[in-house]
Design a protein around this motif. Structure first.
Motif, PDB file in Angstrom:
ATOM      1  N   GLN A   7       0.827  -1.197   0.000  1.00  0.00           N
ATOM      2  CA  GLN A   7       0.000   0.000   0.000  1.00  0.00           C
ATOM      3  C   GLN A   7       0.868   1.257   0.000  1.00  0.00           C
ATOM      4  OE1 GLN A   7      -3.213  -0.143   2.664  1.00  0.00           O
ATOM      5  NE2 GLN A   7      -3.815   1.968   2.429  1.00  0.00           N
ATOM      6  N   GLU A   8       0.627   2.162  -0.950  1.00  0.00           N
ATOM      7  CA  GLU A   8       1.391   3.390  -1.061  1.00  0.00           C
ATOM      8  C   GLU A   8       0.489   4.591  -0.812  1.00  0.00           C
ATOM      9  OE1 GLU A   8       3.242   3.508  -4.835  1.00  0.00           O
ATOM     10  OE2 GLU A   8       4.524   1.757  -4.467  1.00  0.00           O
ATOM     11  N   VAL A   9       1.039   5.637  -0.195  1.00  0.00           N
ATOM     12  CA  VAL A   9       0.295   6.868   0.066  1.00  0.00           C
ATOM     13  C   VAL A   9       0.709   7.905  -0.974  1.00  0.00           C
ATOM     14  CG1 VAL A   9      -0.139   8.708   1.722  1.00  0.00           C
ATOM     15  CG2 VAL A   9       0.206   6.355   2.515  1.00  0.00           C
ATOM     16  N   PRO A  10      -0.213   8.525  -1.706  1.00  0.00           N
ATOM     17  CA  PRO A  10       0.148   9.535  -2.702  1.00  0.00           C
ATOM     18  C   PRO A  10       0.980  10.649  -2.107  1.00  0.00           C
ATOM     19  CG  PRO A  10      -2.171   8.943  -2.865  1.00  0.00           C
ATOM     20  CD  PRO A  10      -1.652   8.298  -1.622  1.00  0.00           C
ATOM     21  N   ILE A  11       1.920  11.160  -2.899  1.00  0.00           N
ATOM     22  CA  ILE A  11       2.822  12.204  -2.427  1.00  0.00           C
ATOM     23  C   ILE A  11       2.055  13.449  -1.985  1.00  0.00           C
ATOM     24  CG2 ILE A  11       4.707  13.745  -3.137  1.00  0.00           C
ATOM     25  CD1 ILE A  11       5.658  11.566  -4.999  1.00  0.00           C
ATOM     26  N   CYS A  12       0.907  13.724  -2.633  1.00  0.00           N
ATOM     27  CA  CYS A  12       0.162  14.937  -2.334  1.00  0.00           C
ATOM     28  C   CYS A  12      -0.542  14.881  -0.993  1.00  0.00           C
ATOM     29  CB  CYS A  12      -0.847  15.224  -3.442  1.00  0.00           C
ATOM     30  SG  CYS A  12      -2.067  13.912  -3.652  1.00  0.00           S
ATOM     31  N   GLU A  13      -0.580  13.701  -0.363  1.00  0.00           N
ATOM     32  CA  GLU A  13      -1.240  13.607   0.938  1.00  0.00           C
ATOM     33  C   GLU A  13      -0.440  14.380   1.984  1.00  0.00           C
ATOM     34  OE1 GLU A  13      -4.568  11.281  -0.068  1.00  0.00           O
ATOM     35  OE2 GLU A  13      -4.016  12.243   1.817  1.00  0.00           O
ATOM     36  N   THR A  14      -1.101  14.881   2.975  1.00  0.00           N
ATOM     37  CA  THR A  14      -0.424  15.615   4.046  1.00  0.00           C
ATOM     38  C   THR A  14       0.403  14.662   4.883  1.00  0.00           C
ATOM     39  OG1 THR A  14      -2.231  15.297   5.619  1.00  0.00           O
ATOM     40  CG2 THR A  14      -2.348  17.228   4.166  1.00  0.00           C
ATOM     41  N   LEU A  15       1.348  15.223   5.622  1.00  0.00           N
ATOM     42  CA  LEU A  15       2.203  14.398   6.478  1.00  0.00           C
ATOM     43  C   LEU A  15       1.381  13.623   7.493  1.00  0.00           C
ATOM     44  CD1 LEU A  15       5.105  13.651   7.234  1.00  0.00           C
ATOM     45  CD2 LEU A  15       5.131  15.599   8.812  1.00  0.00           C
ATOM     46  N   GLU A  16       0.344  14.264   8.008  1.00  0.00           N
ATOM     47  CA  GLU A  16      -0.494  13.602   9.020  1.00  0.00           C
ATOM     48  C   GLU A  16      -1.201  12.393   8.436  1.00  0.00           C
ATOM     49  OE1 GLU A  16      -4.276  14.569  11.981  1.00  0.00           O
ATOM     50  OE2 GLU A  16      -3.347  16.176  10.780  1.00  0.00           O
ATOM     51  N   SER A  17      -1.808  12.574   7.264  1.00  0.00           N
ATOM     52  CA  SER A  17      -2.538  11.455   6.667  1.00  0.00           C
ATOM     53  C   SER A  17      -1.589  10.387   6.153  1.00  0.00           C
ATOM     54  CB  SER A  17      -3.436  11.948   5.523  1.00  0.00           C
ATOM     55  OG  SER A  17      -2.665  12.527   4.485  1.00  0.00           O
ATOM     56  N   ALA A  18      -0.360  10.792   5.782  1.00  0.00           N
ATOM     57  CA  ALA A  18       0.613   9.823   5.280  1.00  0.00           C
ATOM     58  C   ALA A  18       1.025   8.836   6.360  1.00  0.00           C
ATOM     59  CB  ALA A  18       1.844  10.544   4.751  1.00  0.00           C
ATOM     60  N   HIS A  19       0.858   9.248   7.620  1.00  0.00           N
ATOM     61  CA  HIS A  19       1.212   8.356   8.718  1.00  0.00           C
ATOM     62  C   HIS A  19      -0.018   7.661   9.307  1.00  0.00           C
ATOM     63  CE1 HIS A  19       4.955  10.695   8.513  1.00  0.00           C
ATOM     64  NE2 HIS A  19       5.513   9.651   9.103  1.00  0.00           N
ATOM     65  N   ALA A  20      -1.131   7.765   8.616  1.00  0.00           N
ATOM     66  CA  ALA A  20      -2.348   7.099   9.096  1.00  0.00           C
ATOM     67  C   ALA A  20      -2.211   5.592   8.924  1.00  0.00           C
ATOM     68  CB  ALA A  20      -3.556   7.614   8.318  1.00  0.00           C
ATOM     69  N   GLU A  21      -2.965   4.874   9.723  1.00  0.00           N
ATOM     70  CA  GLU A  21      -2.949   3.423   9.649  1.00  0.00           C
ATOM     71  C   GLU A  21      -3.508   2.953   8.314  1.00  0.00           C
ATOM     72  OE1 GLU A  21      -2.082   0.754  11.725  1.00  0.00           O
ATOM     73  OE2 GLU A  21      -0.912   2.282  12.757  1.00  0.00           O
ATOM     74  N   PRO A  22      -2.854   1.984   7.658  1.00  0.00           N
ATOM     75  CA  PRO A  22      -3.399   1.446   6.417  1.00  0.00           C
ATOM     76  C   PRO A  22      -4.708   0.709   6.673  1.00  0.00           C
ATOM     77  CG  PRO A  22      -1.588   0.083   7.204  1.00  0.00           C
ATOM     78  CD  PRO A  22      -1.617   1.309   8.074  1.00  0.00           C
ATOM     79  N   THR A  23      -5.503   0.569   5.641  1.00  0.00           N
ATOM     80  CA  THR A  23      -6.767  -0.145   5.775  1.00  0.00           C
ATOM     81  C   THR A  23      -6.521  -1.593   6.177  1.00  0.00           C
ATOM     82  OG1 THR A  23      -7.801   1.252   4.110  1.00  0.00           O
ATOM     83  CG2 THR A  23      -8.853  -0.869   4.570  1.00  0.00           C
ATOM     84  N   LYS A  24      -7.225  -2.040   7.187  1.00  0.00           N
ATOM     85  CA  LYS A  24      -7.096  -3.415   7.659  1.00  0.00           C
ATOM     86  C   LYS A  24      -8.453  -4.106   7.608  1.00  0.00           C
ATOM     87  CE  LYS A  24      -3.115  -2.698  10.732  1.00  0.00           C
ATOM     88  NZ  LYS A  24      -2.591  -2.880  12.102  1.00  0.00           N
ATOM     89  N   ILE A  25      -8.441  -5.332   7.146  1.00  0.00           N
ATOM     90  CA  ILE A  25      -9.661  -6.129   7.066  1.00  0.00           C
ATOM     91  C   ILE A  25      -9.613  -7.188   8.158  1.00  0.00           C
ATOM     92  CG2 ILE A  25     -10.993  -7.748   5.652  1.00  0.00           C
ATOM     93  CD1 ILE A  25     -10.113  -6.184   3.209  1.00  0.00           C
ATOM     94  N   PRO A  26     -10.555  -7.131   9.113  1.00  0.00           N
ATOM     95  CA  PRO A  26     -10.540  -8.083  10.217  1.00  0.00           C
ATOM     96  C   PRO A  26     -11.256  -9.388   9.862  1.00  0.00           C
ATOM     97  CG  PRO A  26     -12.287  -6.485  10.555  1.00  0.00           C
ATOM     98  CD  PRO A  26     -11.602  -6.104   9.264  1.00  0.00           C
ATOM     99  N   VAL A  27     -10.727 -10.483  10.371  1.00  0.00           N
ATOM    100  CA  VAL A  27     -11.339 -11.803  10.196  1.00  0.00           C
ATOM    101  C   VAL A  27     -11.378 -12.485  11.560  1.00  0.00           C
ATOM    102  CG1 VAL A  27     -11.198 -14.053   9.057  1.00  0.00           C
ATOM    103  CG2 VAL A  27     -10.458 -11.994   7.834  1.00  0.00           C
TER     104      VAL A  27
END
Length: 259
Positions: A185-205
């Motif tokens: 999973q890659e974060v677009p360069i245009c994203e803010t620093l705060e959102s770039a460090h957000a947790e990646p999407t996780k799917i629980p099972v």
């Protein structure tokens, strides 16, 4: 003669399965496909969002789980200093029969479309395991047995590339939630620093005791899986799961060694 030999092998497997897991139904086992008929609890669910990830929540009954745990404990692998055992090539007899039971569950379980011999060339996405993996010999030749104390889990990872596609995980004792996250999973360069460090999407099972998870294709190669059992991390259905000892059996197939 060939048919008689096949019948003898079928009866041998039935006897071995009964020894480890008990009778699968009230019918005479000699009159049934090994583990196949009478397995109404085998219902497969394709996990939404992760292609190649399948869950059979009721793979093993409570009695079968107890028998399997007894067989594992008889090995004497676990102690205060050791919580993991690995085997390569020749697996314990109960692990071989567990592999056979997984094969039967895929062939005879309810997935909305048959995955048996007669339909093995149908849409692979409709079956818990692609046909080229389902019919390989052996299905699995490597095993890991793990015992986790409360609070112990596994970090996010993709299994080593030395193992082939198609991985099975059987969960015993304490329930838990396994999370899947996109491995690249890659974060677009245009994203803010705060959102770039957000947790990646996780799917629980949710993995209840006796459940079976199969990972192939994208789920095996492109998604990381993890189990965080730290206090407060195991949440399901709006409540925190009580964490006790958890045992798991992972079955994989080694790739041939490069020449």
């Amino acid at each position: 003669m060939a048919a008689a030999a096949d019948d003898d092998e079928l009866r041998r497997r039935a006897a071995a399965l009964r020894e480890v897991f008990g009778d699968s139904s009230d019918s005479e086992a000699d009159d049934l496909p090994v583990g196949g008929a009478g397995r109404e609890q085998w219902r497969w669910e394709a996990v939404e969002g992760v292609r190649g990830l399948w869950l059979c929540a009721a793979f093993l009954s409570a009695d079968e789980q107890s028998r399997l745990l007894t067989a594992i404990r008889r090995e004497g692998w676990f102690s205060d200093a050791h919580n993991q055992a690995m085997r390569f090539g020749d697996l314990p007899s109960w692990a071989v029969e567990l592999s056979a039971l997984i094969h039967e569950a895929i062939c005879f379980g309810d997935v909305g479309v048959g995955c048996g011999l007669e339909l093995k060339n149908e849409d692979e996405d409709a079956c818990p395991l692609p046909s080229d993996l389902l019919w390989r010999k052996p299905l699995f030749d490597q095993m890991i047995a793990n015992r986790y104390e409360p609070g112990e889990g596994i970090c996010a990872h993709v299994d080593l590339m030395r193992f082939d596609d198609g991985i099975a995980i059987v969960s015993l004792e304490s329930p838990c939630v396994m999370h899947f996250s996109w491995a690249e999973q890659e974060v677009p360069i245009c994203e803010t620093l705060e959102s770039a460090h957000a947790e990646p999407t996780k799917i629980p099972v949710y993995l209840n005791p006796g459940s079976l998870v199969l990972m192939s294709g994208d789920a095996r190669y492109l998604w990381k899986h993890e189990i965080n059992r730290k206090p407060g991390a195991q949440q399901w259905g709006g409540r925190e799961l009580e964490q006790q000892i958890r045992t798991s059996i992972t079955l994989r197939k080694l790739l041939p060694s490069p020449n």
